[in-house]
Motif scaffolding. Structure first.
Motif, PDB file in Angstrom:
ATOM      1  N   ALA A  97       0.695  -1.003  -0.070  1.00 17.83           N
ATOM      2  CA  ALA A  97       0.034  -0.009  -0.099  1.00 17.83           C
ATOM      3  C   ALA A  97       0.834   1.359   0.071  1.00 17.83           C
ATOM      4  CB  ALA A  97      -0.914  -0.015   1.247  1.00 17.83           C
ATOM      5  N   ALA A  98       0.330   2.579  -0.426  1.00 22.24           N
ATOM      6  CA  ALA A  98       0.953   3.597  -0.428  1.00 22.24           C
ATOM      7  C   ALA A  98       0.059   4.707   0.034  1.00 22.24           C
ATOM      8  CB  ALA A  98       1.304   4.155  -1.994  1.00 22.24           C
ATOM      9  N   GLY A  99       0.627   5.592   0.841  1.00 20.33           N
ATOM     10  CA  GLY A  99      -0.133   6.760   1.600  1.00 20.33           C
ATOM     11  C   GLY A  99       0.910   7.711   2.214  1.00 20.33           C
ATOM     12  N   SER A 100       0.404   8.383   3.014  1.00 24.78           N
ATOM     13  CA  SER A 100       0.952   9.463   4.022  1.00 24.78           C
ATOM     14  C   SER A 100       1.533   8.612   5.251  1.00 24.78           C
ATOM     15  CB  SER A 100      -0.156  10.513   4.341  1.00 24.78           C
ATOM     16  OG  SER A 100      -0.546  11.205   3.475  1.00 24.78           O
ATOM     17  N   TRP A 101       2.817   9.127   5.714  1.00 26.80           N
ATOM     18  CA  TRP A 101       3.372   8.489   6.667  1.00 26.80           C
ATOM     19  C   TRP A 101       2.748   8.569   7.853  1.00 26.80           C
ATOM     20  CZ3 TRP A 101       6.782   5.144   7.762  1.00 26.80           C
ATOM     21  CH2 TRP A 101       7.440   5.002   9.103  1.00 26.80           C
ATOM     22  N   GLY A 102       1.941   9.873   7.971  1.00 26.61           N
ATOM     23  CA  GLY A 102       1.161  10.076   9.224  1.00 26.61           C
ATOM     24  C   GLY A 102       0.147   9.242   9.674  1.00 26.61           C
ATOM     25  N   THR A 103      -0.431   8.567   8.376  1.00 27.66           N
ATOM     26  CA  THR A 103      -1.544   7.521   8.758  1.00 27.66           C
ATOM     27  C   THR A 103      -1.370   6.189   8.169  1.00 27.66           C
ATOM     28  OG1 THR A 103      -2.440   8.297   6.804  1.00 27.66           O
ATOM     29  CG2 THR A 103      -3.142   9.347   8.642  1.00 27.66           C
ATOM     30  N   VAL A 104       0.165   5.979   8.179  1.00 27.92           N
ATOM     31  CA  VAL A 104       0.477   4.613   7.552  1.00 27.92           C
ATOM     32  C   VAL A 104       0.079   3.436   7.890  1.00 27.92           C
ATOM     33  CG1 VAL A 104       2.715   4.492   8.764  1.00 27.92           C
ATOM     34  CG2 VAL A 104       2.616   3.402   6.237  1.00 27.92           C
ATOM     35  N   GLN A 105      -0.348   3.276   9.462  1.00 27.88           N
ATOM     36  CA  GLN A 105      -0.760   2.143   9.823  1.00 27.88           C
ATOM     37  C   GLN A 105      -1.940   1.899   9.927  1.00 27.88           C
ATOM     38  OE1 GLN A 105       0.577   0.933  13.729  1.00 27.88           O
ATOM     39  NE2 GLN A 105       2.587   1.893  13.561  1.00 27.88           N
ATOM     40  N   TYR A 106      -3.038   3.012   9.506  1.00 28.18           N
ATOM     41  CA  TYR A 106      -4.473   2.774   9.391  1.00 28.18           C
ATOM     42  C   TYR A 106      -5.300   3.318   8.151  1.00 28.18           C
ATOM     43  CZ  TYR A 106      -4.389   7.282  11.846  1.00 28.18           C
ATOM     44  OH  TYR A 106      -4.080   8.567  11.922  1.00 28.18           O
ATOM     45  N   LYS A 107      -4.667   4.186   7.274  1.00 26.73           N
ATOM     46  CA  LYS A 107      -5.078   4.674   6.209  1.00 26.73           C
ATOM     47  C   LYS A 107      -4.265   4.890   4.966  1.00 26.73           C
ATOM     48  CE  LYS A 107      -7.719   8.617   4.503  1.00 26.73           C
ATOM     49  NZ  LYS A 107      -6.608   8.817   3.334  1.00 26.73           N
ATOM     50  N   MET A 108      -4.503   4.184   4.009  1.00 28.96           N
ATOM     51  CA  MET A 108      -3.568   4.230   2.909  1.00 28.96           C
ATOM     52  C   MET A 108      -4.384   4.609   1.745  1.00 28.96           C
ATOM     53  SD  MET A 108      -0.590   3.765   4.040  1.00 28.96           S
ATOM     54  CE  MET A 108       0.859   2.999   3.254  1.00 28.96           C
ATOM     55  N   ASP A 109      -3.816   5.161   0.635  1.00 32.26           N
ATOM     56  CA  ASP A 109      -4.358   5.796  -0.236  1.00 32.26           C
ATOM     57  C   ASP A 109      -4.743   4.615  -1.451  1.00 32.26           C
ATOM     58  OD1 ASP A 109      -2.769   8.724   0.401  1.00 32.26           O
ATOM     59  OD2 ASP A 109      -4.920   8.102   0.842  1.00 32.26           O
ATOM     60  N   TYR A 110      -3.495   3.925  -1.824  1.00 31.15           N
ATOM     61  CA  TYR A 110      -3.621   3.165  -2.987  1.00 31.15           C
ATOM     62  C   TYR A 110      -2.959   1.577  -2.382  1.00 31.15           C
ATOM     63  CZ  TYR A 110      -3.295   7.430  -5.434  1.00 31.15           C
ATOM     64  OH  TYR A 110      -3.643   8.636  -5.968  1.00 31.15           O
ATOM     65  N   TRP A 111      -3.721   0.454  -2.936  1.00 31.23           N
ATOM     66  CA  TRP A 111      -3.533  -1.033  -2.598  1.00 31.23           C
ATOM     67  C   TRP A 111      -3.315  -1.682  -3.983  1.00 31.23           C
ATOM     68  CZ3 TRP A 111      -3.586  -2.147   2.470  1.00 31.23           C
ATOM     69  CH2 TRP A 111      -4.053  -1.412   3.232  1.00 31.23           C
ATOM     70  N   GLY A 112      -2.407  -2.564  -3.695  1.00 31.10           N
ATOM     71  CA  GLY A 112      -2.152  -3.611  -4.602  1.00 31.10           C
ATOM     72  C   GLY A 112      -3.292  -4.783  -4.447  1.00 31.10           C
ATOM     73  N   GLN A 113      -2.859  -5.749  -5.328  1.00 28.10           N
ATOM     74  CA  GLN A 113      -3.975  -6.962  -5.421  1.00 28.10           C
ATOM     75  C   GLN A 113      -3.733  -8.081  -4.281  1.00 28.10           C
ATOM     76  OE1 GLN A 113      -6.944  -6.985  -7.287  1.00 28.10           O
ATOM     77  NE2 GLN A 113      -6.392  -5.008  -7.622  1.00 28.10           N
ATOM     78  N   GLY A 114      -2.461  -8.082  -3.890  1.00 26.21           N
ATOM     79  CA  GLY A 114      -2.170  -9.062  -2.865  1.00 26.21           C
ATOM     80  C   GLY A 114      -1.537 -10.288  -3.442  1.00 26.21           C
ATOM     81  N   THR A 115      -0.447 -10.677  -2.360  1.00 30.49           N
ATOM     82  CA  THR A 115       0.320 -12.019  -2.926  1.00 30.49           C
ATOM     83  C   THR A 115      -0.035 -12.933  -1.770  1.00 30.49           C
ATOM     84  OG1 THR A 115       2.392 -12.836  -3.772  1.00 30.49           O
ATOM     85  CG2 THR A 115       2.506 -11.143  -2.231  1.00 30.49           C
ATOM     86  N   GLN A 116      -0.141 -14.300  -2.030  1.00 32.77           N
ATOM     87  CA  GLN A 116      -0.573 -15.110  -0.858  1.00 32.77           C
ATOM     88  C   GLN A 116       0.813 -15.901  -0.357  1.00 32.77           C
ATOM     89  OE1 GLN A 116      -3.637 -16.717   0.234  1.00 32.77           O
ATOM     90  NE2 GLN A 116      -2.062 -17.446   1.688  1.00 32.77           N
ATOM     91  N   VAL A 117       0.813 -15.619   0.984  1.00 32.30           N
ATOM     92  CA  VAL A 117       2.089 -16.409   1.717  1.00 32.30           C
ATOM     93  C   VAL A 117       1.446 -17.371   2.723  1.00 32.30           C
ATOM     94  CG1 VAL A 117       3.878 -15.943   3.482  1.00 32.30           C
ATOM     95  CG2 VAL A 117       3.616 -14.236   1.651  1.00 32.30           C
ATOM     96  N   THR A 118       2.065 -18.542   2.445  1.00 31.24           N
ATOM     97  CA  THR A 118       1.737 -20.005   3.216  1.00 31.24           C
ATOM     98  C   THR A 118       2.801 -20.388   3.771  1.00 31.24           C
ATOM     99  OG1 THR A 118      -0.247 -20.184   1.602  1.00 31.24           O
ATOM    100  CG2 THR A 118       0.217 -22.161   3.289  1.00 31.24           C
ATOM    101  N   VAL A 119       2.681 -20.546   5.191  1.00 29.48           N
ATOM    102  CA  VAL A 119       3.949 -21.167   5.996  1.00 29.48           C
ATOM    103  C   VAL A 119       3.459 -22.455   6.446  1.00 29.48           C
ATOM    104  CG1 VAL A 119       5.474 -20.937   7.779  1.00 29.48           C
ATOM    105  CG2 VAL A 119       4.791 -18.892   6.553  1.00 29.48           C
ATOM    106  N   SER A 120       4.039 -23.541   5.858  1.00 26.24           N
ATOM    107  CA  SER A 120       3.416 -24.919   6.447  1.00 26.24           C
ATOM    108  C   SER A 120       4.410 -25.131   7.762  1.00 26.24           C
ATOM    109  CB  SER A 120       3.806 -26.063   5.373  1.00 26.24           C
ATOM    110  OG  SER A 120       5.195 -26.125   5.158  1.00 26.24           O
ATOM    111  N   SER A 121       3.608 -25.924   8.801  1.00 27.52           N
ATOM    112  CA  SER A 121       4.386 -26.297  10.053  1.00 27.52           C
ATOM    113  C   SER A 121       4.941 -27.699   9.980  1.00 27.52           C
ATOM    114  CB  SER A 121       3.256 -26.423  11.003  1.00 27.52           C
ATOM    115  OG  SER A 121       2.154 -27.383  10.601  1.00 27.52           O
TER     116      SER A 121
END
Length: 121
Positions: A97-121
């Protein structure tokens, strides 16, 4: 407008490592703080890590501090998330995600589609 494209997800055994990349494009792509978030099945999306526009500041969630490292290549408008000592609870879809540093933990302006990460035990 900023477009974000993640890559690098996959399946890894517990204790292993993965490196996620996020390529940003668009006229103002280099103007933002960048962050990584994740969403596990049945859970809300949560903040993982963030880096300021010129890489002088970083933040991490307590759950990944000491294991994950965020960095960015300013010239290539690319941000990375190096994930070490992976645990099954790190399994999630990871979003850039991309956004302002001041709100970086809870409000971002742009988002990607995501990538799956799977960790097996």
């Amino acid at each position: 407008q900023v477009q974000l494209e993640e890559s690098g997800g996959g399946l890894v055994a517990a204790g292993g490592s993965l490196r996620l990349s996020c390529a940003a494009s668009g006229r103002t792509a280099g103007s933002y703080a960048m962050g990584w978030f994740r969403q596990a099945p049945g859970k809300e999306r949560e903040f993982v890590a963030a880096i300021s526009r010129f890489s002088s500041l970083t933040e991490y969630s307590d759950s990944v501090k000491g294991r994950f490292t965020i960095s960015r290549d300013i010239a290539r408008n690319t941000v990375f998330l190096q994930m070490n000592s992976l645990r099954p609870e790190d399994t999630a879809v990871y979003y850039c995600a991309a956004g302002s540093w001041g709100t970086v933990q809870y409000k971002m302006d742009y988002w990607g589609q995501g990538t799956q990460v799977t960790v097996s035990s």
